[in-house]
Every structure is written in C-alpha cells, then in structure tokens.
Design a protein around this motif. Sequence first.
Motif, PDB file in Angstrom:
ATOM      1  N   ASP A  48      -6.651 -33.027   9.158  1.00 42.43           N
ATOM      2  CA  ASP A  48      -6.141 -33.595   7.899  1.00 42.43           C
ATOM      3  C   ASP A  48      -6.238 -35.109   8.028  1.00 42.43           C
ATOM      4  N   PHE A  49      -6.484 -35.784   6.900  1.00 41.99           N
ATOM      5  CA  PHE A  49      -6.617 -37.249   7.036  1.00 41.99           C
ATOM      6  C   PHE A  49      -5.324 -38.006   6.731  1.00 41.99           C
ATOM      7  N   ASP A  50      -4.242 -37.269   6.513  1.00 37.32           N
ATOM      8  CA  ASP A  50      -2.985 -37.926   6.170  1.00 37.32           C
ATOM      9  C   ASP A  50      -2.043 -37.929   7.377  1.00 37.32           C
ATOM     10  N   ARG A  51      -1.857 -39.115   7.953  1.00 42.40           N
ATOM     11  CA  ARG A  51      -1.050 -39.214   9.171  1.00 42.40           C
ATOM     12  C   ARG A  51       0.393 -38.754   8.946  1.00 42.40           C
ATOM     13  N   GLU A  52       0.922 -39.049   7.770  1.00 40.46           N
ATOM     14  CA  GLU A  52       2.332 -38.694   7.530  1.00 40.46           C
ATOM     15  C   GLU A  52       2.549 -37.188   7.620  1.00 40.46           C
ATOM     16  N   VAL A  53       1.677 -36.396   7.000  1.00 39.91           N
ATOM     17  CA  VAL A  53       1.872 -34.930   7.054  1.00 39.91           C
ATOM     18  C   VAL A  53       1.623 -34.408   8.469  1.00 39.91           C
ATOM     19  N   LEU A  54       0.620 -34.982   9.147  1.00 39.52           N
ATOM     20  CA  LEU A  54       0.348 -34.540  10.524  1.00 39.52           C
ATOM     21  C   LEU A  54       1.538 -34.838  11.433  1.00 39.52           C
ATOM     22  N   ASP A  55       2.112 -36.034  11.285  1.00 40.66           N
ATOM     23  CA  ASP A  55       3.267 -36.392  12.117  1.00 40.66           C
ATOM     24  C   ASP A  55       4.437 -35.451  11.846  1.00 40.66           C
ATOM     25  N   TRP A  56       4.629 -35.117  10.572  1.00 41.76           N
ATOM     26  CA  TRP A  56       5.709 -34.177  10.232  1.00 41.76           C
ATOM     27  C   TRP A  56       5.430 -32.827  10.908  1.00 41.76           C
ATOM     28  N   GLY A  57       4.182 -32.388  10.852  1.00 43.09           N
ATOM     29  CA  GLY A  57       3.809 -31.112  11.473  1.00 43.09           C
ATOM     30  C   GLY A  57       3.985 -31.151  12.983  1.00 43.09           C
ATOM     31  N   ARG A  58       3.624 -32.293  13.594  1.00 47.52           N
ATOM     32  CA  ARG A  58       3.779 -32.415  15.055  1.00 47.52           C
ATOM     33  C   ARG A  58       5.246 -32.278  15.438  1.00 47.52           C
ATOM     34  N   GLU A  59       6.098 -32.954  14.683  1.00 44.00           N
ATOM     35  CA  GLU A  59       7.517 -32.952  15.026  1.00 44.00           C
ATOM     36  C   GLU A  59       8.174 -31.610  14.711  1.00 44.00           C
ATOM     37  N   ASN A  60       7.883 -31.064  13.539  1.00 41.78           N
ATOM     38  CA  ASN A  60       8.655 -29.910  13.065  1.00 41.78           C
ATOM     39  C   ASN A  60       7.998 -28.559  13.332  1.00 41.78           C
ATOM     40  N   ASN A  61       6.691 -28.499  13.427  1.00 43.25           N
ATOM     41  CA  ASN A  61       6.022 -27.212  13.676  1.00 43.25           C
ATOM     42  C   ASN A  61       5.519 -27.110  15.118  1.00 43.25           C
ATOM     43  N   VAL A  62       4.687 -28.064  15.533  1.00 38.77           N
ATOM     44  CA  VAL A  62       4.219 -28.050  16.934  1.00 38.77           C
ATOM     45  C   VAL A  62       5.426 -28.220  17.862  1.00 38.77           C
ATOM     46  N   GLY A  63       6.395 -29.010  17.432  1.00 43.26           N
ATOM     47  CA  GLY A  63       7.601 -29.264  18.234  1.00 43.26           C
ATOM     48  C   GLY A  63       8.405 -28.005  18.526  1.00 43.26           C
ATOM     49  N   LYS A  64       8.212 -26.968  17.706  1.00 47.41           N
ATOM     50  CA  LYS A  64       8.965 -25.717  17.930  1.00 47.41           C
ATOM     51  C   LYS A  64       8.216 -24.751  18.846  1.00 47.41           C
ATOM     52  N   LEU A  65       6.970 -25.092  19.197  1.00 43.78           N
ATOM     53  CA  LEU A  65       6.206 -24.229  20.108  1.00 43.78           C
ATOM     54  C   LEU A  65       6.655 -24.489  21.552  1.00 43.78           C
TER      55      LEU A  65
END
Length: 284
Positions: A90-107
Amino acid sequence: MAKKDRKKGKADKPAKKAGKKATLASQADRHVLYEKSVQSPEDEIDLIRQFYANHRKVKPRVLREDFCGTATLTCEWIKANPKHRGIGVDFDREVLDWGRENNVGKLTAKQADRIELIEADVLKVETDPADILVAFNFSYWTFQTRERMLAYFRRALASLSDDGLMLLDFYGGPDAFTECVEKTKHEGFTYVWEQANYDPLSGSVDCFIHFHFPDRSKMEPAFSYRWRLWTLPELRDVIMEAGFSDITVYWEQADDEGEGTGEYEAVEKGEADPAWIVYVVAEP
Ligand SMILES: C[S@@+](CC[C@H](N)C(=O)[O-])C[C@H]1O[C@@H](n2cnc3c(N)ncnc32)[C@H](O)[C@@H]1O
C-alpha cells in the motif's frame, strides 16, 4: 484510505476545551469501523483456498495483498497456516503504520516474521513471486484509464509464481451505475456508503465512507476514493490483453428468498440482477 483521506474533512475533532463533552465520532477509530463494516477476513481466506484448489493441485503459500490498507487479510492468512507467508503493498504510510501496530502487533513473533508490509505504489513495486495475488474491495478501480489498468495487470502477471493466480472482487448491475447513499446499521454506529458525482462519459465516480453515531455526531467522510466504474466485459478484455490466459468468474449463490449465501460457483453466464458481486480468478 488514500493519502487525502488523512484529512478527516468534516469529521468531529476531539473536544479540547475542558467541560466540552467528547462526541462518539471524536472517540472512534475509523480503521476499526472500516474493518467491522466491509471486511470479513476469515471468510475471504476460506474463499481464497477454495478458489485456488479449483485451479491448482498444490496449496498456495505466498499471498500478496495489493492495496492492503491495514493488512487485515494478510494477517489472517499468516494465522491460517504456519507455512503461509504474506506480503502487503500500500502506498499510504498512515494505514500501514496502523496495520503494523494493531494487526501485525497482535501476531506472535514467529507469525510476524512471515509478513512483510511494503510502502509502495502497486504499479512500481517488485516483490517475491506470489502464489496468490489479491486486490480486494474493488481498490484497483483507482486506475481510471485503460492504459493504467493494463499496466497494473501486466505488473501483476509478472509478479506471480509458476502456480500463481490473481483474484479480484468486482461489483456490477444497473444499480452500480448511480449516485446513491446506502446505510447499514452496526452495533454502536451506522456505516454509510455514498457514490457521488458519477460521470457516465468517463465512468468516474467519487465514493465516500461515512460513519454516523447515535449521539448524532458524524465522521464524514471517513474515507474517500475516486474510482472509475468498470464493466466486467471491459475488465476481462484488459486482463486478457495483459497476457493472462484464462478468466473464471465466480457468482454468489442465492437461497430461496434470493439472499446471497456466501457460496460462490464458477459460471459461464451471469444473471440480469440489479446489483451483483463476483470474484474473478485470472490465470497466467
Ligand atoms: C479501499 S482501500 C482497500 C483496503 C483493503 N484492501 C480492503 O480490502 O478493504 C484502498 C487502499 O488502496 C491504497 N492504494 C490506492 N492506490 C494505490 C496504489 N497505486 N498503490 C498502492 N496502494 C494504493 C490506498 O492507500 C488504500 O489503503
């Protein structure tokens, strides 16, 4: 979730002054509401596996999710099997950062090792070959000219593994080519889908997602996209011109009341429904 969406437009701002009561809109997280409204990653992973099994004897390992946003689907893929790897673009850093923190962060740490989120334009990105390349929630309609859509499918084809497949969702029917506002109630909020400024000459349309709350506060718009409303025959022509060899369309089955069952079957011919959603499998 394009960059421009970071501006929340008319969305309520957090109450700053002491004593001013915060609205529900100001306390809500637009990504959480988006996921609740338009995503069902577990069902989609099941469908991906079924579709792949219909076309290939081996099992897919590497999933690439283009336009991945918060990477909900890619994370679900990782959880589904310890052999799975996932690449989100994705080219939007804000959504990727949210995903890193909230989705990848739960793995777990081991699961997180198998996922890679790349901040890049899908028209330019280079990744490891994908067994399954998905572009969901119609995001590829961001390409408004035939030339750009063709360029996207050429790049997509080049990024598939030997057994790779591409999988897309698509909606159509006469109801799709209108300006509309559709509301769906969820617990604690209403999801609003709006199509505005539809131009039948170019196919261009402005799409908005708004969230309304019981205290009358609003996040409006929470997300905005400028898309072209494509037709399926147009898209099939572009996919084949890009070099894919075959396309299968999976149509949702209906129960006795005409309601969608969530089951999809490969069809040679569609039905003249006012509104329909299909999945498209493109084979190299
Ligand atoms: C509708 S959201 C889709 C999110 C997710 N795929 C889903 O199924 O709900 C569209 C996403 O595509 C991204 N996007 C749009 N054009 C892009 C491009 N050319 N390259 C990479 N990402 C893009 C936006 O930043 C946004 O996060």
